[in-house]
Design a protein around this motif. Structure first.
Motif, PDB file in Angstrom:
ATOM      1  N   ARG A 165       0.839  -1.202   0.000  1.00 17.26           N
ATOM      2  CA  ARG A 165       0.000   0.000   0.000  1.00 17.26           C
ATOM      3  C   ARG A 165       0.872   1.248   0.000  1.00 17.26           C
ATOM      4  NH1 ARG A 165      -1.692   4.524   3.014  1.00 17.26           N
ATOM      5  NH2 ARG A 165      -3.656   5.223   2.141  1.00 17.26           N
ATOM      6  N   GLU A 166       1.903   1.255   0.830  1.00 14.76           N
ATOM      7  CA  GLU A 166       2.747   2.453   0.888  1.00 14.76           C
ATOM      8  C   GLU A 166       3.435   2.695  -0.455  1.00 14.76           C
ATOM      9  OE1 GLU A 166       5.621   3.090   4.202  1.00 14.76           O
ATOM     10  OE2 GLU A 166       6.688   4.313   2.709  1.00 14.76           O
ATOM     11  N   ARG A 167       3.906   1.626  -1.076  1.00 19.57           N
ATOM     12  CA  ARG A 167       4.568   1.771  -2.380  1.00 19.57           C
ATOM     13  C   ARG A 167       3.572   2.311  -3.420  1.00 19.57           C
ATOM     14  NH1 ARG A 167       9.393  -0.665  -3.447  1.00 19.57           N
ATOM     15  NH2 ARG A 167       8.757  -1.299  -5.532  1.00 19.57           N
ATOM     16  N   ALA A 171       1.470   6.800  -6.693  1.00 20.54           N
ATOM     17  CA  ALA A 171       0.407   7.744  -7.065  1.00 20.54           C
ATOM     18  C   ALA A 171       0.885   9.178  -6.853  1.00 20.54           C
ATOM     19  CB  ALA A 171      -0.842   7.473  -6.230  1.00 20.54           C
ATOM     20  N   SER A 172       1.525   9.396  -5.727  1.00 20.54           N
ATOM     21  CA  SER A 172       2.034  10.724  -5.403  1.00 20.54           C
ATOM     22  C   SER A 172       3.072  11.171  -6.436  1.00 20.54           C
ATOM     23  CB  SER A 172       2.645  10.687  -4.000  1.00 20.54           C
ATOM     24  OG  SER A 172       3.443  11.812  -3.779  1.00 20.54           O
ATOM     25  N   ALA A 173       3.984  10.260  -6.782  1.00 19.11           N
ATOM     26  CA  ALA A 173       5.026  10.589  -7.755  1.00 19.11           C
ATOM     27  C   ALA A 173       4.404  10.923  -9.113  1.00 19.11           C
ATOM     28  CB  ALA A 173       5.994   9.421  -7.887  1.00 19.11           C
ATOM     29  N   GLU A 215      12.239   2.655  -8.974  1.00 19.67           N
ATOM     30  CA  GLU A 215      12.459   2.713  -7.521  1.00 19.67           C
ATOM     31  C   GLU A 215      12.806   4.133  -7.067  1.00 19.67           C
ATOM     32  OE1 GLU A 215      11.836   0.430  -5.193  1.00 19.67           O
ATOM     33  OE2 GLU A 215      11.197  -1.015  -6.704  1.00 19.67           O
ATOM     34  N   SER A 216      13.587   4.845  -7.900  1.00 18.88           N
ATOM     35  CA  SER A 216      13.948   6.229  -7.541  1.00 18.88           C
ATOM     36  C   SER A 216      12.699   7.103  -7.575  1.00 18.88           C
ATOM     37  CB  SER A 216      14.972   6.787  -8.528  1.00 18.88           C
ATOM     38  OG  SER A 216      15.971   5.839  -8.778  1.00 18.88           O
ATOM     39  N   GLY A 250       7.888  10.007  -4.107  1.00 22.18           N
ATOM     40  CA  GLY A 250       6.463  10.087  -3.746  1.00 22.18           C
ATOM     41  C   GLY A 250       6.265  10.243  -2.246  1.00 22.18           C
ATOM     42  N   GLN A 251       5.166  10.882  -1.881  1.00 17.16           N
ATOM     43  CA  GLN A 251       4.855  11.116  -0.471  1.00 17.16           C
ATOM     44  C   GLN A 251       3.966   9.986   0.057  1.00 17.16           C
ATOM     45  OE1 GLN A 251       6.301  13.721   1.072  1.00 17.16           O
ATOM     46  NE2 GLN A 251       7.239  14.020  -0.935  1.00 17.16           N
TER      47      GLN A 251
END
Lengths: 488, 488
Positions: A46-48, A53-55, A170-171, A176-177
């Motif tokens: 979920r965090e990833r 999404a944030s990125a 990955e970078s 992303g937040q």
């Protein structure tokens, strides 16, 4: 009704995003994704996905934008199934067997703003980018997915003729937040993905799925394959094919474990089954063939029963028998991209258990009936729209209606109108209805053209199924008009 | 999105009616309902429900009318769960333990046009009718449900002080047309049922369920109880309680067999389990108690595992242990009428398997987390609406939001507004959240008043659970504000 309201307490647009949000709480420390030696837990997945999404939002992706992907069944493609919708965007997973020309056509048609490319498929994306540049067409932002444990070889990099920018998966995730406010659909019929079917004529159609349809179809798959919470699913069906029959989303609903697999072979399948106690998998009949024809060296014992969902050409009796002996249970389904993957299941009836094997095989080979979240299937005269008699002989066109039928073809109003003419989705497949209501496919109404000749596609399948070359190419869940069958 | 449409091919309002339509095709010759020696097949159940809908339409029932029922778990009550919505109407199943005064209040509040009454409950309906007549209030049309195999005794008829007209269930069905065009909801948030919770203050509230919510909750029940197609369900949970947790509808989705039971006792339960190879059942903890305390003469061997869903007070460890020895698997859930029955399940985690028994019992007794089709559960400060810390100690009010939360209280806008204040459904139950996210109930925010004293309801339950009188009255899935617990 007096006293009732529709508010945030009792009405939430149906979306598979909800499955992930819940899995991250209920199954937080349970393994979500396995890939080689890499393992994630649901709270990590979920965090990833939120970071992703944030990125994407930081890259300028907004509600309704299309984000493409070119990747085999690796964790990143799983994460894109949530991360892209969580940014309010639409996922467009491309078939990795397309050539650069087709990829360029689809990137233009979908107007993809970003494309995620597996490091082994850079040649495809770069080739497509070159073609787009020549046409002075817009080129999407490319994000390269490196193999986490294995950086790209010189050969991989040589294939990358164009400098593909400096974005790496990955970078990107790191930018992303984790506290990003997930963008949920305002309306549950908002699009979640677009999948291209290659078509027989070379003019691909973008099949649009909605959040509502994806949510419901994921549940239908779970129900019909008797998938339980925390089950273990082996990814042999490509996630780029009908979004893996909606099971990237379904597995989050179950808090189960996704075993990702870059290369599908008898060896990798048996190894995965044995190592991870796999409970369910899916695959074209070629996968079944591959399993039963595996060499002794490739095989490993199957400890507990593995349920296999197969689609398209019904597996021949001797394959079914061998699968059974080896510890696999096979469910036969029929569908196409336009109905989110499987639209029917051949529900087995207890009274068929006592039939002789050839009679049994006859029943098993039928396409069956619509699944529990599909409204209706029928065999109709395509002109009068009248149902054919249930006599097992009168041919008609197989048609579906229900919440797990596509929203339409992207930017192709005419195509959508034709497909839904008469208020049903017209599959183009010809079939009959038996006296017990079950459906059998007989042929396609639009025949496949091979070398200028019309060929019955059912015949093509039968021939291909026994062709040794198909065995070597077992991963191909291929498409003729998006159906589950072998590539012609 | 360009090219997409919302039409009859791809958008159907979600309604449990679809489950029955499909069951009548896919499972047409499979047994739908068993009651004593009476058996129906799915195609028959569908025909009976359509006839019932048609007969109701002929009686003048139209879209949005309320149809009440007073009956134990007999086939007619099962059929009313489909027949009434198929006439476009709203089912109002009344608790058979109400007195005539309460029945009269509820008939007035619901404005029921028709009431179906089991022949053994005529005294209740007639008593209510007398009260209504005294008040010069409108009296609904009464349809008496006779015992198919056993006509009413003189005593039954004596109880019927008022001539209740000439409508009888089976005769009414015969007047219905099997070709009646089923009335499906125009909007999936249209009401399908209204269930009254008695409340602690004596002012009952009519909890309204929608077609959408009923459809989704039926699926949630199936998923969490691992119910497979064609499973066999024993009806010990009253269908008048939260519409039997939505399983009258869920069983049609599965094409399973409903074993109806007029009187629930250790003897009838064991007999049914053994005779019909029951796979699933439900019940208040009192049912579990009744099963483990059955005499040797009442018991019959359980051949294959029976899954039991229980709600409310968590069953004590010794009961769970005994249930396990006898061949039952128990799932613990928590809910209330306002969330369509169970809103949480205590999902068991593999890592708890190795814990010592007392530690295990501690985990099993927790209320768990929201089910897969409920959006969210939280424990909040009821004033600030802030989530309490996940420390297992900080108390707050348990709140739900999701598609399986009621549409509101019928004709009670104020009650609805209070219940949904802050955009969540406020249960009135106090609880804590543990560090792993799971919820435990601590007490009700509104205490139950017994003899003028405030009593912790959790304490009441613990006392009642061990009281011998409760054993004799094991069918009582009772309600304090509609919760699953023993009657005070």
């Amino acid at each position: 009704m007096e006293g009732t309201v529709k508010c945030s307490a009792n009405y939430i647009p149906l979306s598979p995003i909800s499955f992930l949000e819940r899995a991250a709480i209920v199954y937080r420390d349970h393994t979500s994704v396995i890939y080689g030696d890499l393992k994630y837990k649901w709270k990590e997945t979920r965090e990833r996905c939120v970071r992703l999404a944030s990125a994407l939002a930081q890259l300028g992706i907004s509600q309704g934008d299309v984000v493409a992907a070119l990747a085999p069944n690796i964790p990143a493609l799983y994460e894109l199934h949530f991360g892209v919708p969580m940014a309010g965007a639409i996922l467009c997973p491309l078939n990795v067997r397309y050539d650069p020309a087709m990829v360029s056509v689809l990137l233009r048609n979908s107007d993809a703003k970003v494309i995620f490319v597996d490091y082994q498929l850079l040649h495809l994306a770069n080739g497509a980018f070159e073609l787009l540049s020549k046409l002075k067409a817009k080129v999407p932002i490319m994000v390269v997915i490196q193999e986490v444990s294995k950086p790209p070889t010189n050969n991989d990099l040589k294939n990358s003729k164009i400098v593909y920018g400096n974005l790496e998966y990955e970078s990107l995730l790191k930018t992303g937040q984790p506290g990003f406010e997930v963008r949920k659909p305002k309306d549950e019929t908002d699009p979640i993905s677009v999948s291209y079917t290659s078509g027989t004529t070379g003019s691909p159609k973008g099949v649009v799925y909605s959040h509502r349809g994806a949510y419901l179809n994921a549940l239908a798959e779970i129900l019909h394959n008797s998938m339980s919470p925390m089950c273990v699913y082996l990814w042999t069906v490509p996630m780029f094919h009908c979004n893996g029959w909606c099971l990237p989303w379904g597995m989050a609903a179950l808090g189960g474990t996704n075993v990702c697999l870059r290369n599908v072979s008898a060896k990798t399948v048996y190894e995965s089954l044995s190592r991870h106690n796999v409970t369910h998998m899916g695959g074209a009949p070629t996968i079944l063939n591959m399993i039963v024809n595996a060499s002794a060296a490739e095989r490993k014992p199957i400890i507990s029963k593995v349920e296999v969902m197969t689609g398209g050409a019904p597996p021949p009796p001797h394959v079914l028998l061998k699968m059974d002996e080896l510890g696999f249970g096979v469910t036969h389904s029929y569908g196409m991209t336009e109905v989110y993957g499987p639209g029917t299941f051949c529900s087995w009836k207890p009274e068929w258990d006592s039939l002789p094997p050839n009679e049994k095989a006859k029943f098993k080979s039928r396409q069956g009936l619509h699944h529990v979240l599909m409204e209706e299937i029928d065999v109709k005269d395509p002109v009068t729209m009248k149902s054919v008699p249930s006599d097992g002989e009168s041919m008609g066109e197989v048609m579906f209606r229900g919440n797990t039928v596509m929203s339409g073809y992207f930017k192709n109003q005419k195509g959508t109108k034709v497909a839904f003419d008469g208020g049903w989705y017209r599959t183009g497949d010809m079939g009959v209805r038996h006296s017990d209501g079950y459906i059998s496919l007989k042929d396609r109404s639009e025949d496949v053209v091979c070398d200028g000749k019309n060929v019955s596609t059912i015949e093509v399948e039968s021939v291909l199924f026994y062709h040794p070359a198909i065995l070597e190419d077992a991963v191909c869940v291929c498409e003729v008009e998006g159906r589950f069958q072998c590539q012609c």
